[in-house]
Motif scaffolding. Structure first.
Motif, mmCIF file in Angstrom:
data_model
loop_
_atom_site.group_PDB
_atom_site.id
_atom_site.type_symbol
_atom_site.label_atom_id
_atom_site.label_comp_id
_atom_site.label_asym_id
_atom_site.label_seq_id
_atom_site.Cartn_x
_atom_site.Cartn_y
_atom_site.Cartn_z
ATOM 1 N N PRO A 144 0.815 -1.223 0.000
ATOM 2 C CA PRO A 144 0.000 0.000 0.000
ATOM 3 C C PRO A 144 0.849 1.273 0.000
ATOM 4 O O PRO A 144 0.513 2.252 -0.680
ATOM 5 C CB PRO A 144 -0.807 -0.115 1.299
ATOM 6 N N ASN A 145 1.965 1.251 0.732
ATOM 7 C CA ASN A 145 2.848 2.418 0.782
ATOM 8 C C ASN A 145 3.466 2.696 -0.580
ATOM 9 O O ASN A 145 3.502 3.839 -1.050
ATOM 10 C CB ASN A 145 3.934 2.175 1.829
ATOM 11 N N VAL A 146 3.934 1.639 -1.226
ATOM 12 C CA VAL A 146 4.588 1.792 -2.528
ATOM 13 C C VAL A 146 3.581 2.194 -3.599
ATOM 14 O O VAL A 146 3.877 3.015 -4.475
ATOM 15 C CB VAL A 146 5.331 0.493 -2.911
ATOM 16 N N VAL A 147 2.386 1.622 -3.547
ATOM 17 C CA VAL A 147 1.355 1.982 -4.521
ATOM 18 C C VAL A 147 1.061 3.476 -4.448
ATOM 19 O O VAL A 147 0.883 4.156 -5.469
ATOM 20 C CB VAL A 147 0.075 1.156 -4.291
ATOM 21 N N LYS A 148 1.055 3.996 -3.241
ATOM 22 C CA LYS A 148 0.793 5.426 -3.061
ATOM 23 C C LYS A 148 1.939 6.281 -3.577
ATOM 24 O O LYS A 148 1.734 7.296 -4.255
ATOM 25 C CB LYS A 148 0.551 5.715 -1.580
ATOM 26 N N SER A 149 3.187 5.859 -3.291
ATOM 27 C CA SER A 149 4.339 6.690 -3.649
ATOM 28 C C SER A 149 4.812 6.487 -5.083
ATOM 29 O O SER A 149 5.488 7.345 -5.649
ATOM 30 C CB SER A 149 5.498 6.416 -2.685
ATOM 31 N N ARG A 150 4.491 5.348 -5.688
ATOM 32 C CA ARG A 150 4.938 5.057 -7.052
ATOM 33 C C ARG A 150 3.805 5.179 -8.068
ATOM 34 O O ARG A 150 3.874 4.616 -9.149
ATOM 35 C CB ARG A 150 5.521 3.639 -7.139
ATOM 36 N N GLY A 151 2.776 5.884 -7.695
ATOM 37 C CA GLY A 151 1.617 6.003 -8.573
ATOM 38 C C GLY A 151 1.927 6.404 -9.998
ATOM 39 O O GLY A 151 1.397 5.810 -10.948
ATOM 40 N N PRO A 152 2.793 7.389 -10.220
ATOM 41 C CA PRO A 152 3.071 7.806 -11.602
ATOM 42 C C PRO A 152 3.707 6.716 -12.468
ATOM 43 O O PRO A 152 3.434 6.626 -13.667
ATOM 44 C CB PRO A 152 4.023 8.989 -11.417
ATOM 45 N N SER A 153 4.556 5.887 -11.886
ATOM 46 C CA SER A 153 5.251 4.867 -12.695
ATOM 47 C C SER A 153 4.536 3.529 -12.687
ATOM 48 O O SER A 153 4.628 2.761 -13.638
ATOM 49 C CB SER A 153 6.671 4.663 -12.174
ATOM 50 N N ARG A 154 3.861 3.222 -11.585
ATOM 51 C CA ARG A 154 3.160 1.952 -11.408
ATOM 52 C C ARG A 154 4.072 0.760 -11.700
ATOM 53 O O ARG A 154 3.709 -0.191 -12.386
ATOM 54 C CB ARG A 154 1.903 1.903 -12.275
ATOM 55 N N HIS A 155 5.276 0.836 -11.136
ATOM 56 C CA HIS A 155 6.256 -0.234 -11.332
ATOM 57 C C HIS A 155 7.015 -0.457 -10.025
ATOM 58 O O HIS A 155 7.344 0.495 -9.318
ATOM 59 C CB HIS A 155 7.238 0.121 -12.445
ATOM 60 N N LEU A 156 7.293 -1.708 -9.728
ATOM 61 C CA LEU A 156 7.956 -2.074 -8.475
ATOM 62 C C LEU A 156 9.126 -2.999 -8.771
ATOM 63 O O LEU A 156 9.004 -3.939 -9.564
ATOM 64 C CB LEU A 156 6.947 -2.766 -7.554
ATOM 65 N N ARG A 157 10.268 -2.716 -8.146
ATOM 66 C CA ARG A 157 11.463 -3.541 -8.347
ATOM 67 C C ARG A 157 11.926 -4.095 -7.000
ATOM 68 O O ARG A 157 12.134 -3.351 -6.036
ATOM 69 C CB ARG A 157 12.582 -2.707 -8.985
ATOM 70 N N VAL A 158 12.090 -5.427 -6.937
ATOM 71 C CA VAL A 158 12.422 -6.115 -5.691
ATOM 72 C C VAL A 158 13.646 -6.988 -5.902
ATOM 73 O O VAL A 158 13.806 -7.616 -6.959
ATOM 74 C CB VAL A 158 11.234 -6.988 -5.210
ATOM 75 N N TRP A 159 14.501 -7.054 -4.898
ATOM 76 C CA TRP A 159 15.702 -7.894 -4.938
ATOM 77 C C TRP A 159 15.622 -8.928 -3.829
ATOM 78 O O TRP A 159 15.497 -8.592 -2.655
ATOM 79 C CB TRP A 159 16.939 -7.022 -4.775
ATOM 80 N N SER A 160 15.709 -10.191 -4.205
ATOM 81 C CA SER A 160 15.822 -11.292 -3.255
ATOM 82 C C SER A 160 17.283 -11.734 -3.249
ATOM 83 O O SER A 160 17.726 -12.486 -4.115
ATOM 84 C CB SER A 160 14.912 -12.460 -3.661
ATOM 85 N N ALA A 161 18.036 -11.231 -2.273
ATOM 86 C CA ALA A 161 19.458 -11.568 -2.175
ATOM 87 C C ALA A 161 19.592 -12.921 -1.475
ATOM 88 O O ALA A 161 18.832 -13.221 -0.558
ATOM 89 C CB ALA A 161 20.203 -10.480 -1.406
ATOM 90 N N ALA A 162 20.564 -13.719 -1.918
ATOM 91 C CA ALA A 162 20.734 -15.082 -1.397
ATOM 92 C C ALA A 162 19.442 -15.875 -1.610
ATOM 93 O O ALA A 162 18.835 -16.386 -0.673
ATOM 94 C CB ALA A 162 21.143 -15.065 0.074
ATOM 95 N N SER A 163 19.033 -15.969 -2.865
ATOM 96 C CA SER A 163 17.722 -16.521 -3.209
ATOM 97 C C SER A 163 17.672 -18.038 -3.240
ATOM 98 O O SER A 163 16.612 -18.615 -3.482
ATOM 99 C CB SER A 163 17.270 -15.975 -4.569
ATOM 100 N N SER A 164 18.798 -18.706 -3.032
ATOM 101 C CA SER A 164 18.858 -20.162 -2.964
ATOM 102 C C SER A 164 18.175 -20.794 -4.183
ATOM 103 O O SER A 164 18.408 -20.366 -5.306
ATOM 104 C CB SER A 164 18.238 -20.646 -1.656
ATOM 105 N N SER A 165 17.291 -21.770 -3.954
ATOM 106 C CA SER A 165 16.681 -22.484 -5.076
ATOM 107 C C SER A 165 15.429 -21.800 -5.616
ATOM 108 O O SER A 165 14.694 -22.399 -6.402
ATOM 109 C CB SER A 165 16.366 -23.935 -4.673
ATOM 110 N N GLY A 166 15.169 -20.560 -5.202
ATOM 111 C CA GLY A 166 14.158 -19.750 -5.865
ATOM 112 C C GLY A 166 12.835 -19.564 -5.156
ATOM 113 O O GLY A 166 11.997 -18.775 -5.611
#
Length: 283
Positions: free
Chosen positions: A93-115
């Motif tokens: 909800p926080n990101v949807v509010k702050s990223r409204g103009p771009s409507r895109h989200l980027r996430v990093w899963s570090a040490a992601s092991s087998s996925g």
């Protein structure tokens, strides 16, 4: 047959140099248990023979296999639950509010092991982002074997039983013989690459959210400090960092502030400390 002192010293020095993983004395049993399958696969009679071969000038592949084997790869779907609840109830909800103009989200899963973690995040975003939003997830790990498994995106019945709700299994996976394969829309949103967290990072775009869970506990304080600083510089100024339940930035990197959410915590860059200079990307 237990490892000789000099054999354990070779292995512990190797994994510390290559991956900054600290193996304290007393872990000889763990090392031997992890390396015995490698010795057998190589057709050798013992771990001692395998380590002798690994120390030879032509043993680079064996040394890489040792680092892979000593990297902890424990994982499951929606592991520990609470961080994913925080993602649903607070972060999205926080990101949807702050990223409204771009409507895109980027996430990093570090040490992601087998996925399991990056695919869990992809399912979570698919289920909870408003229509019209896009997202991308990067999964990184030091183990080439784990990355190959993650990219394949196939899991046994036992693996999907570890934390994956049945409705989500049916909705986002397809049968592949005796296994379950991540469905194409989820798999398409996730990419994988090899990355050593303890080394300088390659150029990467800024992230809205980083999951760095149950990794820092294997590093010494200086390595933790370096990892956290590099991650902070890749987080957007209003981004979110999730650590494992036994991990914290407190006393290590004062550039983060702790945010309690439900029964877990997240960390956010303090004002003026997140400086992803030169990074680019949507969002």
């Amino acid at each position: 047959m237990s490892l000789a002192a000099h054999e354990f010293q070779f292995v512990s020095s190797l994994v510390r140099r290559e991956a900054s993983i600290v193996l304290e004395p007393g872990k000889e049993y763990l090392v031997e248990a992890r390396l015995l399958p490698l010795a057998r696969k190589a057709g050798l009679a013992s771990v001692t023979e395998f380590l002798l071969r690994a120390q030879s000038p032509s043993g680079r592949q064996d040394r890489d296999a040792i680092v892979d084997a000593l990297t902890t790869n424990e994982t499951s779907w929606f592991r520990d639950r609470e961080p994913f609840t925080a993602m649903t109830e607070l972060v999205i909800p926080n990101v949807v509010k702050s990223r409204g103009p771009s409507r895109h989200l980027r996430v990093w899963s570090a040490a992601s092991s087998s996925g399991q973690e990056p695919y869990t995040l992809a399912i979570l975003l698919k289920e909870n982002l408003p229509p019209g939003w896009t997202y991308e997830i990067l999964g990184t790990d030091i183990s080439t074997e784990m990355l190959a498994r993650a990219e394949r995106g196939r899991y046994s019945q036992l693996e999907v039983n570890r934390g994956l709700p049945a409705p989500l299994l049916v909705k986002h996976f397809t049968r592949a013989g005796a296994e379950w394969e991540v469905a194409a829309p989820i798999k398409k949103a996730v990419s994988f690459k090899r990355l050593n967290l303890a080394a300088p990072f390659p150029p990467m775009p800024a992230f809205d959210v980083v999951f760095l869970r149950n990794v820092l506990i294997y590093f010494d304080v200086e390595t933790k400090r370096g990892v956290l600083k590099r991650i902070r510089n890749l987080l957007k100024p209003d981004g979110w960092l999730f650590l494992g339940a036994a991990e914290t930035t407190m006393g290590i990197d004062d550039g983060f502030e702790r945010v309690v959410t439900g029964r877990t915590s997240a960390y956010r860059p303090r004002t003026g400390t997140s400086a992803p200079v030169g990074v680019t990307g949507k969002g």
